[in-house]
Design an enzyme around this catalytic site. Sequence first.
Site, PDB file in Angstrom:
ATOM      1  N   ASP A  17       0.804  -1.243   0.000  1.00 48.13           N
ATOM      2  CA  ASP A  17       0.000   0.000   0.000  1.00 48.13           C
ATOM      3  C   ASP A  17       0.830   1.282   0.000  1.00 48.13           C
ATOM      4  OD1 ASP A  17      -1.824  -2.025   0.269  1.00 48.13           O
ATOM      5  OD2 ASP A  17      -2.858  -1.201   2.007  1.00 48.13           O
ATOM      6  N   ASP A  56      -4.652  -0.746  -1.643  1.00 51.28           N
ATOM      7  CA  ASP A  56      -5.993  -0.577  -1.119  1.00 51.28           C
ATOM      8  C   ASP A  56      -6.798   0.001  -2.289  1.00 51.28           C
ATOM      9  OD1 ASP A  56      -7.001  -1.143   1.437  1.00 51.28           O
ATOM     10  OD2 ASP A  56      -7.016   0.959   2.042  1.00 51.28           O
ATOM     11  N   HIS A  58     -10.552   0.722  -2.964  1.00 49.54           N
ATOM     12  CA  HIS A  58     -11.926   0.714  -2.449  1.00 49.54           C
ATOM     13  C   HIS A  58     -12.930   1.327  -3.419  1.00 49.54           C
ATOM     14  CE1 HIS A  58     -10.313  -0.459   1.370  1.00 49.54           C
ATOM     15  NE2 HIS A  58      -9.834   0.717   1.725  1.00 49.54           N
ATOM     16  N   SER A  64     -15.548   0.801   5.236  1.00 46.64           N
ATOM     17  CA  SER A  64     -14.546   1.289   6.189  1.00 46.64           C
ATOM     18  C   SER A  64     -14.513   2.817   6.246  1.00 46.64           C
ATOM     19  CB  SER A  64     -13.154   0.768   5.829  1.00 46.64           C
ATOM     20  OG  SER A  64     -12.577   1.504   4.758  1.00 46.64           O
ATOM     21  N   HIS A  75     -10.633   7.038   1.580  1.00 52.59           N
ATOM     22  CA  HIS A  75      -9.243   6.933   1.099  1.00 52.59           C
ATOM     23  C   HIS A  75      -9.152   5.860   0.018  1.00 52.59           C
ATOM     24  CE1 HIS A  75      -9.602   3.717   4.059  1.00 52.59           C
ATOM     25  NE2 HIS A  75      -8.662   3.074   3.383  1.00 52.59           N
ATOM     26  N   LYS A 100      -6.917  -4.907  -3.250  1.00 50.97           N
ATOM     27  CA  LYS A 100      -7.659  -5.554  -2.154  1.00 50.97           C
ATOM     28  C   LYS A 100      -8.752  -4.643  -1.607  1.00 50.97           C
ATOM     29  CE  LYS A 100      -4.148  -4.172   1.185  1.00 50.97           C
ATOM     30  NZ  LYS A 100      -4.876  -3.091   1.851  1.00 50.97           N
ATOM     31  N   GLU A 107     -13.586  -5.670   4.058  1.00 54.30           N
ATOM     32  CA  GLU A 107     -12.373  -4.994   4.503  1.00 54.30           C
ATOM     33  C   GLU A 107     -11.239  -6.003   4.408  1.00 54.30           C
ATOM     34  OE1 GLU A 107     -10.490  -2.759   4.461  1.00 54.30           O
ATOM     35  OE2 GLU A 107     -10.681  -1.481   6.230  1.00 54.30           O
ATOM     36  N   ALA A 135       0.414   0.342   6.293  1.00 59.98           N
ATOM     37  CA  ALA A 135       0.951   0.933   7.504  1.00 59.98           C
ATOM     38  C   ALA A 135       1.360  -0.192   8.452  1.00 59.98           C
ATOM     39  CB  ALA A 135      -0.103   1.823   8.169  1.00 59.98           C
ATOM     40  N   CYS A 139      -1.936  -2.754   7.576  1.00 59.53           N
ATOM     41  CA  CYS A 139      -1.782  -3.648   6.434  1.00 59.53           C
ATOM     42  C   CYS A 139      -0.445  -4.377   6.392  1.00 59.53           C
ATOM     43  CB  CYS A 139      -2.061  -2.889   5.146  1.00 59.53           C
ATOM     44  SG  CYS A 139      -3.813  -2.442   5.017  1.00 59.53           S
TER      45      CYS A 139
HETATM   46  C1  VGL Z   1      -4.775   0.694   5.692  1.00 57.73           C
HETATM   47  C2  VGL Z   1      -6.281   1.711   7.096  1.00 57.73           C
HETATM   48  C3  VGL Z   1      -7.284   1.568   6.167  1.00 57.73           C
HETATM   49  C4  VGL Z   1      -3.369   0.240   5.428  1.00 57.73           C
HETATM   50  C5  VGL Z   1      -5.770   0.538   4.754  1.00 57.73           C
HETATM   51  O1  VGL Z   1      -2.975   0.152   4.254  1.00 57.73           O
HETATM   52  O2  VGL Z   1      -2.637   0.004   6.423  1.00 57.73           O
HETATM   53  N1  VGL Z   1      -5.039   1.270   6.868  1.00 57.73           N
HETATM   54  N2  VGL Z   1      -6.998   0.993   4.988  1.00 57.73           N
HETATM   55 ZN    ZN Z   2      -8.464   1.032   3.387  1.00 56.33          ZN
END
Ligand code: VGL
Ligand code: ZN
Length: 192
Positions: A17, A56, A58, A64, A75, A100, A107, A135, A139
């Site tokens: 990500d 990510d 979405h 989420s 996001h 994903k 989620e 992060a 993830c």
């Molecule tokens: C993530 C919060 C929401 C990540 C993804 O990539 O860590 N964190 N969506």
């Molecule tokens: Zn996300």
Amino acid sequence: MLGVHLTPERDAVILVDVQNDFCPGGALPVPEGDRVVPALNALLERVRAVAVATRDWHPPNHSSFKPHGGPWPVHCVAGTAGAAFHPALAVDRVAHVVSKATRPEEEAYSGFQGTDLAAFLRQRGIRRVFVGGLATDYCVKATALDAVKHGFEATVLEDAIRGVEVQEGDCARAREEMKRAGVRLMRTEDLT
Ligand code: VGL
Ligand code: ZN
């Protein structure tokens, strides 16, 4: 130096990500999120391994998102600039992109969840994965833990990850949880 040698017959680097929305100025910025980019680029330039990037990805009404009852600001909406990989990331080195959490009710913090990542890695004969990106406490952690569950040997690259740290200590706890599960923590400079 006690280094680990990577080979594309056996090893993959998973870039988790590394997207604009998770970098400073993005919709869900991870402090210093952009700092993982030079660390990962330098690694990919130096070592030979199969590189895979997760993202990510979405829908606009993802569950989420705060307006849809979730914990996060909107996001990484598929196709938007925020969902694009950081412009400096060495995407030319990436053999496979994994999208994903692409459906509203799904989620997926882990790059293995609901994707073809495990199948892709197995098909390529990969046995060890080296994980960096964003992060740490979401993830990256989920992807490393799932890698172990799928039977891969997993190493997280400590200098090539950054965390959200919603609660102070989240990143430290994530590291402990990963270690307990058998994930190894290493620095990119220890890989050749
Ligand atoms: C993530 C919060 C929401 C990540 C993804 O990539 O860590 N964190 N969506
Ligand atoms: Zn996300």
